[in-house]
Design a protein around this motif. Sequence first.
Motif, PDB file in Angstrom:
ATOM      1  N   ASP A 136      -8.901   1.712  -3.729  1.00 60.27           N
ATOM      2  CA  ASP A 136      -8.832   1.121  -5.058  1.00 60.27           C
ATOM      3  C   ASP A 136      -9.344  -0.305  -4.987  1.00 60.27           C
ATOM      4  N   ILE A 137      -9.624  -0.870  -6.164  1.00 56.46           N
ATOM      5  CA  ILE A 137     -10.006  -2.276  -6.283  1.00 56.46           C
ATOM      6  C   ILE A 137      -8.991  -2.963  -7.183  1.00 56.46           C
ATOM      7  N   PRO A 153      -4.966   4.941  10.910  1.00 57.29           N
ATOM      8  CA  PRO A 153      -5.850   6.073  11.206  1.00 57.29           C
ATOM      9  C   PRO A 153      -5.982   7.055  10.052  1.00 57.29           C
ATOM     10  N   GLU A 154      -4.934   7.189   9.234  1.00 60.25           N
ATOM     11  CA  GLU A 154      -4.980   8.171   8.149  1.00 60.25           C
ATOM     12  C   GLU A 154      -5.986   7.811   7.060  1.00 60.25           C
ATOM     13  N   ALA A 155      -6.452   6.545   7.053  1.00 62.73           N
ATOM     14  CA  ALA A 155      -7.426   6.146   6.037  1.00 62.73           C
ATOM     15  C   ALA A 155      -8.667   7.010   6.091  1.00 62.73           C
ATOM     16  N   LYS A 177      -4.757   4.954  -0.358  1.00 60.33           N
ATOM     17  CA  LYS A 177      -3.746   4.160   0.342  1.00 60.33           C
ATOM     18  C   LYS A 177      -4.310   2.813   0.769  1.00 60.33           C
ATOM     19  N   VAL A 178      -5.580   2.580   0.431  1.00 57.64           N
ATOM     20  CA  VAL A 178      -6.271   1.330   0.765  1.00 57.64           C
ATOM     21  C   VAL A 178      -6.690   0.647  -0.527  1.00 57.64           C
ATOM     22  N   ALA A 179      -6.535  -0.660  -0.589  1.00 58.88           N
ATOM     23  CA  ALA A 179      -7.022  -1.421  -1.742  1.00 58.88           C
ATOM     24  C   ALA A 179      -7.833  -2.613  -1.260  1.00 58.88           C
ATOM     25  N   LYS A 229      -1.023   1.111   1.925  1.00 56.87           N
ATOM     26  CA  LYS A 229      -0.767   0.983   3.359  1.00 56.87           C
ATOM     27  C   LYS A 229      -1.725   0.002   4.025  1.00 56.87           C
ATOM     28  N   LEU A 230      -2.767  -0.396   3.279  1.00 59.99           N
ATOM     29  CA  LEU A 230      -3.700  -1.395   3.785  1.00 59.99           C
ATOM     30  C   LEU A 230      -4.309  -2.153   2.619  1.00 59.99           C
TER      31      LEU A 230
END
Length: 702
Positions: A410-411, A593-595, A377-379, A428-429
């Motif tokens: 991810d990148i 926070p879920e990260a 959920k993060v890139a 999400k981020l």
Amino acid sequence: MKKVFLLLCTLFCLFPALTQNTSGEDLWWKRNNLRVIQMNLPSYEAATINADSIVADLISFSANTLLINAGGIMAFYPTKLDFHYTNPFMKNNVLGEVIRKCHEKDIRVIVRFDFSRVHESIFKSHPDWCYLSPKGERIINTDMYVVSINAPYVQEKAFKIIEEVIDMFPIDGIFLNMPGYQVNNPYEGKYHGIDQNDFDKKSFAAYSGGKVLPTDENKADPLFQKYLEFKKHSVEDWSERLHRLVKAKNEQIAICTYSDKFVDIIRHESQSMTTLPYWPYSASDNVGNAINSFPNHIISNASIQQISFQSRYNAVEPQEVQIRLYENIANGSGLDMSMMGDMRGYEDERNYAVLKKVYSFHKKHEPYFGKYKSIAKVAVIAPGAWPNGDPMQEYRGIQLMLREAHIPFDIIEDGQIENLAEKMKGYKLLILPEITYLKPEAIQILKDASKGGTNLIATNRTLFDSPETLLDLFGAKIENKDNNGAGNYLVPDNKTIFKSFAGQKMLFWKFNLGLYDLSGADQRLLPVLAKGRPGPPEIIGGHEPTGYYAMGIKNHEKSKAIILPENIGKIYYLHGYQEHKNILLDAINYVLPEASQTLQTNAPARVETILKEFAKNTVSNKDRHASEGMILHLINLTGFSGNTYFEPLPIYNLKFTIKSDKKPSKVFALTSDKPVKFNWKNGTINLEIDKLDGFEGVVMEW
């Protein structure tokens, strides 16, 4: 070769290759199960190579694809073209024998071309085909002369050479080494300048409406900007013509090189580092960047055996190679190794055991590699395909923080944002480390994502050339983006956000510390203290508030945007103090926070965790894309000391809690094929690994 390809990779218009499979037959490389061994043959080895021994070695190492020399700099086959220099050591039928015998054992053959140079004999007949610097110099390596991309050798003769090889041999692919414009001699580390060949001058004049070819690489000069457009256009045009030629001959011939357009297999390279700190995540970085930025391509990241251009006969350490290869398959690439010469009589065979182990492991468990879907959920936005300088250090430092914290991410390459609008909105981020320039279309996608609920974190000089975007997204105005922060301190003042600083009131700084007006933000944090009084202990102190802050948070309707106008990634990449990592991790935990909850573990920071959903990669399953489970890759980097690689230390009793809406039907370890005890409760999988050596893959099948 990183510097050689850095500019090239920015010149391509970034969208998927135009390969069309009109026959309905499966394109062989689409299986994404490559196990490549590249034999970069010096000319003299053409006299001794033997097809039977090459095939025997490939089988012994579980390789399914050979990459070997064919032509360009010199022909490794009996060419009939008078402009194609023949290797004087060449044996007439050896390339044909290698291809025939590989095919008998179901081994694909990709042949290598390098059209960056011609032999002195070709230069003497056609000096107008070759590079000419603004000072009238040539780029020469012994008896090889660098060519000009707009001259007839590249524009016409290269196609004749490729056509001749395709007509003579049933090849499976072509690999283009060192494509594009050459302005450096990478083998000697010398820059020569913009090519002033007459063909380049005429081509640029035709493209630009009569403008004169620039001699200086000045980004502020509109003429140079026009030249960059011209280079992009000419490279694209050449690539498209090559694509048409090859696919007209045989659509089953894969085109492989370091760019993406009109290409089937994007190749990347994990190379040895010449400066500290070394980067043990090279393969994860390369594959993660390419596979997420170009989802319609196959990625093959080569582990380059040589230490440097000046030290080709020494290989990098076996444990470094092992990390690279496991990172390749964990992130969705196949296996790829590039060596000097063939495998017999090799000058440094220390890596052979590692290669055999990992290649055979991939072959045995092939169904569990190559068909992955990200759960991140993060890139992190990457500053290009081959980052360097300050942006590279900032980018790597941010990666390092996330990898050590076991946060899946991810990148995405910065130049690809505009082509991945829906994908970007799904995160999400988004973290932007020193992303100094984005196209207007990409900026709009960031704004749309923010409106839709995607949080943003930007560091250092990100978007400094778009003040309206900084103000709109982050509530920030630049007063001084280049400010030496050595001697300043930051105060982790807000304990509801900064929860990692018990017992610590001041955080030292070094490198850039931008002075921004953050009055447009909703929260200003990390007050910046002045440098104080330097000197002996008796007189130090005086660190008074400056009125500036090192962090701002702007609230949007559905998201938050955080700006950290300082080299927070670089300082961690180079020095590794936990306090700087904790600034970012606390910020992430505040907005998302879920990260940190997707994957929780007691594994040390030097255990790389890569979690993917998978579908089985089998011929019968080729049309299935729905997830059949998850796989947790564990790569043990405890043997990496910072400037060398040792055997990793065994780690015991590792525990993992993984978010999963589905209960696995079974969980097992790939290295042992034995079941792993687990339980599933309230949407989480809990499992334990008794012992981790170099690598483990934990399969959780639905």
